[in-house]
Design an enzyme around this catalytic site. Sequence first.
Site, PDB file in Angstrom:
ATOM      1  N   HIS A 277       0.773  -1.135   0.034  1.00 55.11           N
ATOM      2  CA  HIS A 277      -0.060  -0.007   0.021  1.00 55.11           C
ATOM      3  C   HIS A 277       0.971   1.284  -0.053  1.00 55.11           C
ATOM      4  O   HIS A 277       0.606   2.216  -0.908  1.00 55.11           O
ATOM      5  CB  HIS A 277      -0.969   0.057   1.262  1.00 55.11           C
ATOM      6  CG  HIS A 277      -1.900   1.140   1.114  1.00 55.11           C
ATOM      7  ND1 HIS A 277      -3.100   1.017   0.948  1.00 55.11           N
ATOM      8  CD2 HIS A 277      -1.586   2.523   1.865  1.00 55.11           C
ATOM      9  CE1 HIS A 277      -3.621   2.433   1.251  1.00 55.11           C
ATOM     10  NE2 HIS A 277      -2.749   3.226   1.613  1.00 55.11           N
ATOM     11  N   GLU A 278       1.674   1.591   0.850  1.00 51.09           N
ATOM     12  CA  GLU A 278       2.724   2.488   0.923  1.00 51.09           C
ATOM     13  C   GLU A 278       3.542   2.647  -0.334  1.00 51.09           C
ATOM     14  O   GLU A 278       3.773   3.845  -0.632  1.00 51.09           O
ATOM     15  CB  GLU A 278       3.580   2.414   2.499  1.00 51.09           C
ATOM     16  CG  GLU A 278       2.558   2.522   3.675  1.00 51.09           C
ATOM     17  CD  GLU A 278       1.733   3.446   4.038  1.00 51.09           C
ATOM     18  OE1 GLU A 278       1.658   4.698   3.078  1.00 51.09           O
ATOM     19  OE2 GLU A 278       0.538   3.390   4.415  1.00 51.09           O
TER      20      GLU A 278
ATOM     21  N   HIS B 137       1.708   4.574  -2.768  1.00 50.76           N
ATOM     22  CA  HIS B 137       1.755   5.992  -2.244  1.00 50.76           C
ATOM     23  C   HIS B 137       3.184   6.764  -2.902  1.00 50.76           C
ATOM     24  O   HIS B 137       3.287   7.447  -3.691  1.00 50.76           O
ATOM     25  CB  HIS B 137       1.854   6.347  -0.900  1.00 50.76           C
ATOM     26  CG  HIS B 137       0.324   6.230  -0.276  1.00 50.76           C
ATOM     27  ND1 HIS B 137      -0.840   7.017  -1.000  1.00 50.76           N
ATOM     28  CD2 HIS B 137      -0.302   5.538   0.386  1.00 50.76           C
ATOM     29  CE1 HIS B 137      -1.831   6.914  -0.381  1.00 50.76           C
ATOM     30  NE2 HIS B 137      -1.743   5.894   0.639  1.00 50.76           N
TER      31      HIS B 137
ATOM     32  N   GLU C 264      -4.650   8.094  -2.880  1.00 51.62           N
ATOM     33  CA  GLU C 264      -5.218   6.794  -2.277  1.00 51.62           C
ATOM     34  C   GLU C 264      -5.230   5.841  -3.475  1.00 51.62           C
ATOM     35  O   GLU C 264      -5.375   4.686  -3.453  1.00 51.62           O
ATOM     36  CB  GLU C 264      -6.318   7.197  -1.287  1.00 51.62           C
ATOM     37  CG  GLU C 264      -6.736   5.916  -0.236  1.00 51.62           C
ATOM     38  CD  GLU C 264      -5.620   5.590   0.711  1.00 51.62           C
ATOM     39  OE1 GLU C 264      -4.440   6.461   0.817  1.00 51.62           O
ATOM     40  OE2 GLU C 264      -5.801   4.566   1.272  1.00 51.62           O
TER      41      GLU C 264
HETATM   42 ZN    ZN Z   1      -3.161   5.387   2.035  1.00 49.72          ZN
END
Ligand code: ZN
Length: 506
Positions: free
Chosen positions: A270-271, A274, A300
């Site tokens: 997830h990161e 980003h 996001e």
């Molecule tokens: Zn996030």
Amino acid sequence: MATVDESATDTPDAYEQLLERSEKLTNVRMASMVLGWDQRVMMPEGGTPARAGQLSTLSSMGHELLVDDDVGAWLSALESQELTDEQAAVVRELRRKYDRAVDVPADLVGRLTTHQTQTQQVWQEAKGNDDFGHFAPALEELIDLHRERASAIDPAENPYRVLYEDSLPYLPLETVERIFDELREHLVPLIAEIQENGRDLPSPFAGHTYDEETQMALSEAALDVLGYDRKHGRLDTAPHPFMSGNQFDARVTTRFREDDPLDALTATIHEFGHATYQLGLRKDEYGTPLGASRSSGVHESQSRFWENHVGRTKAFWELFLPTVKEHFPHLEDVTVDEAYAAANRIYPDNLIRVEADELTYHLHIILRCEIDRAFVEGDLEVADIPQVWNDKMEEYLGVRPDTDTDGCLQDTHWSYGFATFQGYTVGSVLAAQLDAAMREDLDADVDDLIREGEFEPLREWMIENVHRHGQRYPSEELIEVATGEPLTAEYFLEYVDEKFTDLYGL
Ligand code: ZN
């Protein structure tokens, strides 16, 4: 400067000065970000008082650089000039920032910041003691201060909308609320069906202990496979994982659960998503809005794309399961199907948003948005929040919290602001829409690419269609430019239907 024809030199001069100021503002913000990263990752506990002062000084410096009368004069001068599309976008974005900063009196900013710090503390005590009554007065005052702030920015506008536009600019609240209605109408029965069907997807990872050191090595291996450039990033641990940085230096963090290696793996991916956004921004536009990410919702979408549309696919598990087994040899007999099912398991009886699965997560978000809009607009008394929260949990997810600690006190967000949750769900919806557009565009099959560990075409597509635009387009327009249509729930609902119908044999 000696000049006869003022209008002829006004444009480049004012524009250059505006860009220079924008870069200074960015530098101050980035310095704060590094201090913030350090505070959460490296700093010894005792450093807090000095760090708080440093951050507050930088924040005031940034504010002064922004609200300077010169900035207003440059913007006004430029607004009456012929500008290129890119210049016009820079002026639009800085105007918005400038207006929001000058409209709010310094005294109100100070009162708000002080109250947020106190409310944070009060919320922690209230959550610890399951005592909503302790939190309620601080929350009431916070709502008043935010209403005051909203009214300073735009007295004629609904305060909730003004606050909403802090985090999701240029994406109408109506659009988002319509999409949330569609999601709620679709997901509530789908989740109920999964529950009634009774199929459990047992995790092959359960029942073992996973040491942190090996989990860290596994997260590093995942980042290697995905192509994370360590010349421009690094991985560390933090209690609440986050990404921090810019197009030159985008760092990620993760955290570990002893009984479940999927938790850290998911957070890391997830990161990483980003970070791909930051690293995909134009380097030659560092310091200008053209080199900055669009909004929290678009950010996001990038993390959710990598987390869900890459990391939760069967293709990814075909690629990555052997690496997991190398790190944890006791998993030798686990099949791709078992790992894939474990990564996509639905558990609606969970009460906690940050622990929710991919499907129920959005109902946690939607209920928060419904509640916070109602109390900011005065349609819901603060004292009634726990009751309404629990009723909605029961209605949407079929579970009722026994305590407010596991209910309306679980998240910290309402101790500093409102209308901050929409971006999470917008991110997932947009991720699915981008995934569909990418699959349509790319010559190669995306699952084949994932299976082969060929992630470059995916990243290139995102850079080309999303990252390189920075803030050139307002959010709505960016979505159309990238996907050929406005934001829609269609692709997300198709994606979840297909996946969960198959997984749960519905
Ligand atoms: Zn996030």
